[in-house]
Write an enzyme that holds these catalytic residues in place. Structure first.
Site, mmCIF file in Angstrom:
data_model
loop_
_atom_site.group_PDB
_atom_site.id
_atom_site.type_symbol
_atom_site.label_atom_id
_atom_site.label_comp_id
_atom_site.label_asym_id
_atom_site.label_seq_id
_atom_site.Cartn_x
_atom_site.Cartn_y
_atom_site.Cartn_z
ATOM 1 N N SER A 138 30.330 20.588 37.216
ATOM 2 C CA SER A 138 30.924 21.102 35.990
ATOM 3 C C SER A 138 32.311 21.674 36.254
ATOM 4 O O SER A 138 32.587 22.191 37.354
ATOM 5 C CB SER A 138 30.032 22.203 35.397
ATOM 6 O OG SER A 138 30.689 22.901 34.357
ATOM 7 N N TYR A 163 25.672 29.954 35.803
ATOM 8 C CA TYR A 163 25.676 28.499 35.630
ATOM 9 C C TYR A 163 26.678 27.857 36.584
ATOM 10 O O TYR A 163 26.364 26.892 37.286
ATOM 11 C CB TYR A 163 26.015 28.152 34.185
ATOM 12 C CG TYR A 163 26.296 26.678 33.961
ATOM 13 C CD1 TYR A 163 25.291 25.731 34.135
ATOM 14 C CD2 TYR A 163 27.556 26.236 33.591
ATOM 15 C CE1 TYR A 163 25.551 24.370 33.947
ATOM 16 C CE2 TYR A 163 27.819 24.888 33.391
ATOM 17 C CZ TYR A 163 26.811 23.967 33.578
ATOM 18 O OH TYR A 163 27.061 22.630 33.395
#
Length: 332
Positions: A138, A163
């Site tokens: 990501s 995350y």
């Protein structure tokens, strides 16, 4: 949608985790349309509407070359049995607990899915001789980096959300398994992917819902943010280019990380205006401060993607948003 399948052999068996998810669905459909066999896995968790995941699966199941398994990556025993039975040639791991803000209040979900689940994928790839593991990372790994555009060579040691930390951990784990066990692995840092059948937890989808209902949209940092929005077809094309191409071995390691982004950040307020124009309705706006875990800007340096594959995402934001809103209005 044009894809570069030249090196991908028809009937290659590809295991796609998160196949009922947004990117997983679009990738699986493109592979099936080409003639690959796709084994899809998803745990169908209720993080967002399961009905949308079911609608994606309904389309995929129309192909005789698609096999779906509902299972969780954290179930190591079940995963080993799947690999033993299906013997996939390539694994694309897109399954993960997503969402920056959600990770602040639900950390257990991220450890279970993104750490334990990814470890199980690595072990299965090691035990069952998978030729190539392609996995989702990501743009969140860049954290609060000030240097732009973000390069895959930049330091990513200061995540601002759990995350992001789990995605950085995935990259380190994949590198280690490549070094120790010879697994060829490619990590993909996605930059704000959007498009038809997208995720309802993403800002652009939430904005569209609230605009059509006449409800105010929450605009963080008073609208002073930039995002490198990437249309989903461009992401799929990037993955397809990468699947048959193992990373070059460097110092005994076959592992590489690429950015997949549009290489053109868009101001949040400009994005909202484009969405308003495509929906034919003006948004009521509630301006708020920056939220914990958010970053001011994302901006992908994609020179490695261009150099290695001759590919760059190129869908203009106005065109991509129009395609999304056309789908969104019909789906509602």
């Amino acid at each position: 949608m044009r894809q570069d399948f030249k090196k991908l052999i028809p009937m290659t068996k590809i295991f796609v985790t998160g196949s009922a998810g947004f990117i997983g669905y679009h990738l699986s459909k493109a592979l099936l349309d080409y003639g690959c066999q796709v084994v899809g896995l998803d745990n169908m968790n209720p993080y967002y509407e399961v009905s949308l995941k079911e609608d994606r699966l309904h389309i995929l199941k129309q192909s005789e070359h698609f096999r779906f398994l509902q299972e969780d990556l954290a179930n190591r025993q079940a995963l080993e049995q799947i690999f033993l039975k299906e013997r996939p040639d390539i694994v694309v791991n897109l399954a993960a607990q997503t969402g920056v803000r959600y990770s602040i209040d639900h950390p257990d979900c991220y450890i279970q899915s993104n750490i334990i689940g990814f470890y199980n994928i690595l072990e299965c790839c090691r035990n069952h001789l998978v030729s190539h593991l392609v996995y989702a990372s990501s743009s969140s790994v860049y954290g609060a980096n000030k240097k732009v555009p973000f390069s895959a060579e930049d330091q990513t040691d200061h995540p601002v959300s759990l995350y992001a930390a789990t995605k950085k951990s995935n990259e380190l784990m994949a590198y280690c398994y490549s070094k120790l066990y010879g697994i060829a692995a490619t990590g993909l840092r996605f930059f704000t992917v959007y498009g038809p059948m997208g995720r309802p937890d993403m800002a652009y989808y939430k904005f569209a819902e609230k605009i059509m209902k006449g409800e105010p949209i929450q605009v963080y940092n008073n609208g002073d943010m930039l995002r490198d929005f990437t249309y989903v077809d461009d992401v799929v094309k990037g993955i397809v280019n990468i699947l048959p191409n193992l990373p070059k071995e460097i110092d005994g390691v076959r592992h590489k990380v690429y950015n997949i982004g549009n290489n053109h950040p868009v101001k949040l307020m400009d994005f909202i205006q484009t969405l308003e124009r495509c929906l034919g309705k003006t948004a009521r706006k509630e301006f708020l401060a920056m939220q914990p875990g958010d970053v001011y800007q994302t901006y992908a340096d994609i020179k490695d993607l261009e150099k290695d594959f001759g590919f760059r995402p190129d869908t203009p934001i106005a065109e991509g948003i129009q395609r999304f809103t056309d789908w969104f209005l019909s789906y509602r």
